[in-house]
Design a protein around this motif. Structure first.
Motif, PDB file in Angstrom:
ATOM      1  N   GLY A 151       4.292  13.164 -28.308  1.00  0.00           N
ATOM      2  CA  GLY A 151       3.199  13.840 -27.621  1.00  0.00           C
ATOM      3  C   GLY A 151       3.513  15.301 -27.367  1.00  0.00           C
ATOM      4  N   GLY A 152       4.797  15.598 -27.084  1.00  0.00           N
ATOM      5  CA  GLY A 152       5.203  16.989 -26.897  1.00  0.00           C
ATOM      6  C   GLY A 152       5.082  17.804 -28.165  1.00  0.00           C
ATOM      7  N   ILE A 153       5.395  17.193 -29.312  1.00  0.00           N
ATOM      8  CA  ILE A 153       5.278  17.895 -30.596  1.00  0.00           C
ATOM      9  C   ILE A 153       3.811  18.167 -30.918  1.00  0.00           C
ATOM     10  CG2 ILE A 153       5.617  17.655 -33.090  1.00  0.00           C
ATOM     11  CD1 ILE A 153       8.178  16.015 -32.387  1.00  0.00           C
ATOM     12  N   ILE A 154       2.966  17.146 -30.759  1.00  0.00           N
ATOM     13  CA  ILE A 154       1.525  17.321 -31.023  1.00  0.00           C
ATOM     14  C   ILE A 154       0.947  18.360 -30.060  1.00  0.00           C
ATOM     15  CG2 ILE A 154      -0.729  16.174 -31.016  1.00  0.00           C
ATOM     16  CD1 ILE A 154       0.807  13.564 -31.711  1.00  0.00           C
ATOM     17  N   GLY A 155       1.331  18.244 -28.792  1.00  0.00           N
ATOM     18  CA  GLY A 155       0.866  19.219 -27.815  1.00  0.00           C
ATOM     19  C   GLY A 155       1.345  20.617 -28.132  1.00  0.00           C
ATOM     20  N   GLY A 156       2.570  20.754 -28.682  1.00  0.00           N
ATOM     21  CA  GLY A 156       3.094  22.065 -29.048  1.00  0.00           C
ATOM     22  C   GLY A 156       2.260  22.740 -30.116  1.00  0.00           C
ATOM     23  N   VAL A 157       1.726  21.954 -31.061  1.00  0.00           N
ATOM     24  CA  VAL A 157       0.812  22.520 -32.072  1.00  0.00           C
ATOM     25  C   VAL A 157      -0.429  23.074 -31.375  1.00  0.00           C
ATOM     26  CG1 VAL A 157      -0.623  22.006 -34.087  1.00  0.00           C
ATOM     27  CG2 VAL A 157       1.661  20.985 -33.879  1.00  0.00           C
ATOM     28  N   GLY A 158      -0.957  22.312 -30.410  1.00  0.00           N
ATOM     29  CA  GLY A 158      -2.101  22.786 -29.651  1.00  0.00           C
ATOM     30  C   GLY A 158      -1.781  24.048 -28.872  1.00  0.00           C
ATOM     31  N   LEU A 159      -0.562  24.133 -28.336  1.00  0.00           N
ATOM     32  CA  LEU A 159      -0.145  25.338 -27.620  1.00  0.00           C
ATOM     33  C   LEU A 159      -0.164  26.557 -28.536  1.00  0.00           C
ATOM     34  CD1 LEU A 159       2.934  24.094 -25.535  1.00  0.00           C
ATOM     35  CD2 LEU A 159       0.742  24.834 -24.647  1.00  0.00           C
ATOM     36  N   GLY A 160       0.420  26.403 -29.734  1.00  0.00           N
ATOM     37  CA  GLY A 160       0.491  27.527 -30.657  1.00  0.00           C
ATOM     38  C   GLY A 160      -0.878  28.025 -31.082  1.00  0.00           C
ATOM     39  N   LEU A 161      -1.752  27.092 -31.482  1.00  0.00           N
ATOM     40  CA  LEU A 161      -3.095  27.487 -31.939  1.00  0.00           C
ATOM     41  C   LEU A 161      -3.946  27.988 -30.774  1.00  0.00           C
ATOM     42  CD1 LEU A 161      -3.883  24.642 -34.498  1.00  0.00           C
ATOM     43  CD2 LEU A 161      -3.259  27.014 -34.986  1.00  0.00           C
ATOM     44  N   GLY A 162      -3.839  27.329 -29.628  1.00  0.00           N
ATOM     45  CA  GLY A 162      -4.624  27.760 -28.478  1.00  0.00           C
ATOM     46  C   GLY A 162      -4.188  29.113 -27.952  1.00  0.00           C
ATOM     47  N   TYR A 163      -2.883  29.384 -28.025  1.00  0.00           N
ATOM     48  CA  TYR A 163      -2.356  30.644 -27.498  1.00  0.00           C
ATOM     49  C   TYR A 163      -2.857  31.835 -28.312  1.00  0.00           C
ATOM     50  CZ  TYR A 163       1.035  33.875 -25.435  1.00  0.00           C
ATOM     51  OH  TYR A 163       1.620  34.934 -24.777  1.00  0.00           O
ATOM     52  N   ILE A 164      -2.834  31.723 -29.647  1.00  0.00           N
ATOM     53  CA  ILE A 164      -3.189  32.886 -30.467  1.00  0.00           C
ATOM     54  C   ILE A 164      -4.664  32.924 -30.853  1.00  0.00           C
ATOM     55  CG2 ILE A 164      -0.861  33.079 -31.386  1.00  0.00           C
ATOM     56  CD1 ILE A 164      -1.873  31.871 -34.018  1.00  0.00           C
ATOM     57  N   SER A 165      -5.412  31.832 -30.604  1.00  0.00           N
ATOM     58  CA  SER A 165      -6.796  31.784 -31.086  1.00  0.00           C
ATOM     59  C   SER A 165      -7.667  32.939 -30.600  1.00  0.00           C
ATOM     60  CB  SER A 165      -7.442  30.437 -30.737  1.00  0.00           C
ATOM     61  OG  SER A 165      -7.495  30.230 -29.346  1.00  0.00           O
ATOM     62  N   PRO A 166      -7.534  33.419 -29.332  1.00  0.00           N
ATOM     63  CA  PRO A 166      -8.443  34.493 -28.920  1.00  0.00           C
ATOM     64  C   PRO A 166      -7.892  35.892 -29.118  1.00  0.00           C
ATOM     65  CG  PRO A 166      -7.301  33.663 -26.994  1.00  0.00           C
ATOM     66  CD  PRO A 166      -6.767  32.901 -28.196  1.00  0.00           C
ATOM     67  N   VAL A 167      -6.638  36.031 -29.584  1.00  0.00           N
ATOM     68  CA  VAL A 167      -5.983  37.342 -29.533  1.00  0.00           C
ATOM     69  C   VAL A 167      -6.711  38.390 -30.372  1.00  0.00           C
ATOM     70  CG1 VAL A 167      -3.894  38.591 -30.192  1.00  0.00           C
ATOM     71  CG2 VAL A 167      -3.724  36.478 -28.891  1.00  0.00           C
ATOM     72  N   SER A 168      -6.856  38.136 -31.677  1.00  0.00           N
ATOM     73  CA  SER A 168      -7.492  39.145 -32.523  1.00  0.00           C
ATOM     74  C   SER A 168      -8.953  39.340 -32.136  1.00  0.00           C
ATOM     75  CB  SER A 168      -7.380  38.754 -34.002  1.00  0.00           C
ATOM     76  OG  SER A 168      -8.081  37.559 -34.264  1.00  0.00           O
TER      77      SER A 168
END
Length: 550
Positions: A151-168
């Protein structure tokens, strides 16, 4: 304004509401609706910082176990045991997985995010983050640690995509205030634990009972809440049409802001430049120093000040009785909450200041001021001033958060905005490295000092001095960053081809009647939706931290 409907491969699209072409803003859209959408996502995934509230309850999930038989259980056996409680150190690996996978996922799928747009990436992040919590909840229910880690690994993917999704997206909506825009969103990541940790405590106390500590139920409830908020935020994303700019704003002349480029570097070339790796080192060193302090904040305060925290300055840490240690542990937890508030505030304050100072100068401030404070911390500790020590560490952590919030704008200044989200994703591998180096270094130095019989109130002195050296190296790397040579930039034709799907009929650029409105009714409602939870978190944190200044 016409909106293209071709799919990412160039063929006809079925018109999915997740398509990048479907989220190009139309006339009348207010750009101030985008930051609260980003905040809604970041406040949810930011709970990754607050998972420590689950470790102790999970370590006591089973009752009636044979502690003697479980004492020397191996890590491999701990992954599948159903008869022994998990060790805190084994459960904490989930936290490490979060941030290692965050950087890896952001680096791997940053280019995909730029192609498909922030909405689709945000929706995928929602399913990964919330789905990871559900998988971990199942692991807790059946007492299988490997499922918790999964669950931590799957959640980590969500963290990465969620973190950078609004930046640009935010950088393109606020070219006039890049730092402020990214600071508004990324402060949500720092604030997620401030809201999520007390909420988790409330839920655990509601669900705990003879059958268990109430953690898996808490995971499921929080996953459901986060799912709603993150989906709402993801569907709130819009991107400006190519050539858009705010009313009345003209890009500054190159002579005025030499470090802000008007060109765009392709994702495939950014990492080939020395500037990318210098910024990578700058972020890694700044984060290594800050995250090392965050990881040891509570025990650090307790061991340095001990009896001073409860009105007994004559007592060292080892002289305290169990009741007194419980009392100072409560104060230590309040300290950890307070510095998270500095972390959040610093993300917005320093990122906004970078719009005035420039990104390079802001990082110079981080390293010079940080160097002074790290070097002064042992003296403040010896002076016995709890308030000054807390303030110094708070400012240090504000610059830790500010470094995260300022770096996307720094990248946009150097590499342009076309691929800044993907470039930022690759840069976050620096966070993955720092997340391992910082805590391990601080922990190792502490253990080495204790082995040398150094008194506990002096055991962190060397740590602060070593971290100060990190900042000196970071300062030198930052000073070495120069403007990119023109050979790295894409041609106008290449940029136009990439932007064709979001172009408008007015190729000359302008506002197109988009982005106006300021904090009107809909924008105020969006800000209230994210602002009220933040205010609740701030109030809860300040209440707990009040004893530090008594």
């Amino acid at each position: 304004m016409s909106v293209a409907t071709s799919g990412p491969t160039g063929g006809s699209s079925s018109g999915s509401i997740l398509d990048r072409e479907r989220i190009v803003a139309k006339a009348g859209f207010n750009r101030w609706l985008v930051p609260p959408a980003a905040l809604a996502v970041h406040l949810c995934i930011g709970m990754a910082y607050g998972f420590s509230v689950f470790w102790l309850p999970l370590s006591k999930a089973l009752t009636g176990t044979d502690e003697a038989a479980c004492k020397d259980i191996s890590l491999l056996a701990a992954l599948t045991t159903t008869t022994c409680n998990w060790r805190v150190a084994d459960i904490q690996i989930m936290y490490t997985l979060f941030f290692v996978v965050l950087g890896s996922a952001a680096a791997l799928w940053g280019g995909w995010l730029e192609r498909v747009g922030p909405r689709r990436a945000g929706v995928v992040a929602t399913f990964c983050w919330c789905g990871g919590m559900v998988v971990s909840a199942i692991g807790i229910m059946v007492h299988q640690l490997w499922l918790v880690w999964l669950g931590g690994i799957i959640g980590g993917v969500g963290l990465g995509l969620g973190y950078i999704s609004p930046v640009s997206t935010l950088i393109k909506w606020f070219p006039d205030r890049r730092g402020m825009a990214t600071g508004m969103a990324i402060m949500g990541f720092g604030g997620g634990a401030m809201i999520g940790s007390p909420l988790a405590n409330i839920l655990i106390n509601q669900f705990k009972g003879p059958d268990g500590p109430g953690v898996w139920q808490t995971f499921l409830v929080m996953a459901a809440l986060y799912f709603v908020f993150m989906l709402a935020g993801s569907f709130g994303y819009r991107i400006p049409p190519a050539g858009w700019r705010p009313d009345g704003w003209t890009p500054p002349a190159a002579a005025q802001r030499a470090m802000i480029t008007h060109g765009h570097v392709h994702l495939d070339n950014a990492h080939k430049t020395p500037q990318f790796w210098l910024i990578w080192a700058v972020l890694c060193l700044n984060v290594s120093a800050g995250i090392g302090v965050i990881g040891m904040a509570s025990p650090m305060l307790q061991e340095i000040f001990a009896g001073k925290l409860i009105g007994h300055p004559e007592l060292g840490f080892d002289q305290l009785d169990p009741g007194q240690k419980v009392a100072i542990a409560t104060i230590g937890a309040a300290f950890a909450g307070l510095i998270s508030l500095f972390n959040i505030g610093g993300r917005f304050f320093w990122a906004s200041m970078s719009d005035k100072l420039g990104r390079k100068m802001t990082y110079c401030v981080f390293f010079v001021l940080g160097l002074v404070l790290y070097a002064a911390a042992p003296s403040l500790a010896r002076a016995g001033s709890v308030a000054l020590f807390v303030l110094a560490v708070g400012v240090i952590l504000s610059m830790y958060g500010g470094g995260f919030a300022t770096v996307p704008a720094y990248l946009a200044d150097i590499f342009g905005t076309q691929f800044v989200g993907a470039i930022h994703g690759r840069l976050l591998t620096a966070w993955s490295v720092a997340g391992i180096v910082g805590p391990i270094l601080v922990g190792y130095i502490r253990e080495a000092e204790l082995a040398l019989k150094v008194p506990k109130d002096h055991v962190y002195d060397v740590t602060f001095y070593v971290l100060a050296v990190f900042l000196i190296i970071g300062l030198l790397c930052n000073l070495a960053i120069k403007q990119l040579a023109s050979r790295w930039f894409m041609s106008d034709a290449q940029v136009a081809a990439l932007q064709a799907k979001t172009a408008t009929a007015n190729a000359a650029g302008g506002s197109f009647g988009i982005g106006r409105g300021g904090l009107n009714g809909p924008a105020m409602l969006a800000w209230l939706a994210v602002g009220l939870p933040i205010l609740w978190g701030v109030w809860t944190t300040l209440q707990k931290a009040a004893p530090l200044f008594n």
